[in-house]
Design an enzyme around this catalytic site. Structure first.
Site, PDB file in Angstrom:
ATOM      1  N   ARG A 145       0.933  -1.022   0.071  1.00  0.00           N
ATOM      2  CA  ARG A 145      -0.050   0.168  -0.040  1.00  0.00           C
ATOM      3  C   ARG A 145       0.999   1.139   0.164  1.00  0.00           C
ATOM      4  NH1 ARG A 145      -1.887  -3.543   3.947  1.00  0.00           N
ATOM      5  NH2 ARG A 145      -4.024  -4.282   3.740  1.00  0.00           N
ATOM      6  N   LYS A 169      -1.635  -2.847   8.073  1.00  0.00           N
ATOM      7  CA  LYS A 169      -2.677  -2.194   8.829  1.00  0.00           C
ATOM      8  C   LYS A 169      -2.825  -3.061  10.136  1.00  0.00           C
ATOM      9  CE  LYS A 169      -5.955  -1.097   5.207  1.00  0.00           C
ATOM     10  NZ  LYS A 169      -7.487  -1.588   4.442  1.00  0.00           N
ATOM     11  N   HIS A 239      -2.582   2.283  -6.021  1.00  0.00           N
ATOM     12  CA  HIS A 239      -3.296   1.276  -5.507  1.00  0.00           C
ATOM     13  C   HIS A 239      -3.694   0.190  -6.894  1.00  0.00           C
ATOM     14  CE1 HIS A 239      -5.495  -0.764  -2.210  1.00  0.00           C
ATOM     15  NE2 HIS A 239      -6.603  -1.094  -3.307  1.00  0.00           N
ATOM     16  N   ARG A 242      -0.698  -1.928  -7.033  1.00  0.00           N
ATOM     17  CA  ARG A 242      -1.014  -3.132  -5.968  1.00  0.00           C
ATOM     18  C   ARG A 242      -2.274  -4.144  -6.505  1.00  0.00           C
ATOM     19  NH1 ARG A 242      -0.958  -4.489  -0.461  1.00  0.00           N
ATOM     20  NH2 ARG A 242      -3.097  -5.166   0.247  1.00  0.00           N
ATOM     21  N   HIS A 265      -3.650  -9.119   3.284  1.00  0.00           N
ATOM     22  CA  HIS A 265      -4.785  -9.285   3.411  1.00  0.00           C
ATOM     23  C   HIS A 265      -5.252 -10.149   4.841  1.00  0.00           C
ATOM     24  CE1 HIS A 265      -6.104  -8.112  -0.844  1.00  0.00           C
ATOM     25  NE2 HIS A 265      -5.980  -7.224  -0.290  1.00  0.00           N
ATOM     26  N   TYR A 274      -9.040 -10.981  -7.192  1.00  0.00           N
ATOM     27  CA  TYR A 274      -8.052 -11.005  -8.199  1.00  0.00           C
ATOM     28  C   TYR A 274      -8.175 -12.356  -9.318  1.00  0.00           C
ATOM     29  CZ  TYR A 274      -6.103  -7.153  -5.765  1.00  0.00           C
ATOM     30  OH  TYR A 274      -6.148  -5.988  -4.949  1.00  0.00           O
TER      31      TYR A 274
END
Length: 293
Positions: A145, A169, A239, A242, A265, A274
């Protein structure tokens, strides 16, 4: 109510260990909810109920709010009312009955491999150009990110193993590999560009701005967009790179779990989008090439 919002923000940041972006977004949603409650005549948190929560979300829909934003608002409201119940501020948890709107997930548009190659092209040797090339290569190589890229320090790069340590995150740490092109771009930047951009206050930040401070996310977005325009490509964001990294990995046969780990994730469902992108590309190739398509 103002004090409750402040304490809830402290709980999100210190106890739940949410990212600064999540705390900011959730507090904005809670303030919006309480403003709606005040307009409806409520004066205390104890008066919150499911009817008011649903009315608040419905009002946002009438204002044209996107489904993804509505899902986040519902999550913020549930987190707030659950916290308020646990801390004795409300007699019951009305948010426990609040459902999230189903989001419609659109497939990301990704560049072809030759377009990605064109995006990375560049032969200027000034410090900013060397930095920009390293930024582009690392974004595409790792799928990190933009916030993660800007947060990198020099100590996070393991050149011997070609691995970068990323804090994602929730301050979750992961190790992400990168390839030889990214290594060459990083080496050129660190040897010939970073020393010229660095100042006393630069610290250990990997990527630096023109004044020597840590590179900002807005600047990274401008770097990617400018490179896309120079290559004659559609508007491209960090992004998008990404998305590009994940899709090209799956096109090349990478395992879905490995891509999940690389992207950081927490849920496999976030990565599975994806596989749909890759399937669409496969279907298009089949229709174009198979005699019985």
């Amino acid at each position: 109510m103002r004090a409750a919002v402040d304490e809830f923000g402290h709980h999100l940041a210190r106890v739940d260990d949410r990212s600064a972006e999540t705390v900011r977004a959730y507090l904005g949603d809670v303030v919006s909810l309480l403003d709606h409650a005040a307009e409806a005549g409520l004066t205390t948190l104890a008066e919150l109920d499911i009817v008011l929560l649903r009315g608040w979300l419905a009002a946002r829909i009438r204002q044209g709010a996107a489904r993804t934003s509505q899902a986040r608002r519902a999550a913020a409201a549930r987190a707030f009312t659950a916290w308020a119940f646990r801390t004795g501020r409300v007699p019951a948890d009305p948010g426990a009955h609040l459902a999230s709107p189903k989001t419609h997930r659109t497939l990301p548009t990704v560049l072809r491999a030759d377009q990605a190659e064109a995006l990375m092209a560049g032969n200027e040797e000034d410090p900013e150009s060397l930095r920009d090339r390293a930024v582009l290569e690392l974004l595409y190589a790792t799928g990190v990110r933009v916030s993660e890229l800007c947060g990198l320090n020099q100590a996070d790069v393991d050149e011997a193993r070609r691995v970068v340590r990323v804090f994602g995150k929730g301050a979750k740490e992961r190790a992400v590999p990168y390839g030889i092109p990214a290594q060459k771009a990083l080496d050129a930047y660190r040897r010939h560009a970073r020393p010229k951009l660095a100042v006393k206050a630069s610290g250990d930040a990997l990527f630096l701005g023109v004044k020597g401070g840590r590179l900002q996310q807005t600047v990274v977005r401008r770097i990617v967009d400018a490179a896309a325009r120079a290559a004659g490509l559609p508007h491209t964001s960090p992004h998008d790179l990404r998305h590009l990294a994940a899709t090209h990995l799956l096109d090349g046969g990478a395992d879905l779990r490995a891509v999940q780990d690389l992207l950081g994730h927490s849920s496999l469902s976030s990565t599975q989008i994806y596989t749909h992108v890759s399937t669409e590309r496969l279907r298009a190739a089949f229709k174009q090439a198979h005699p019985r398509a």
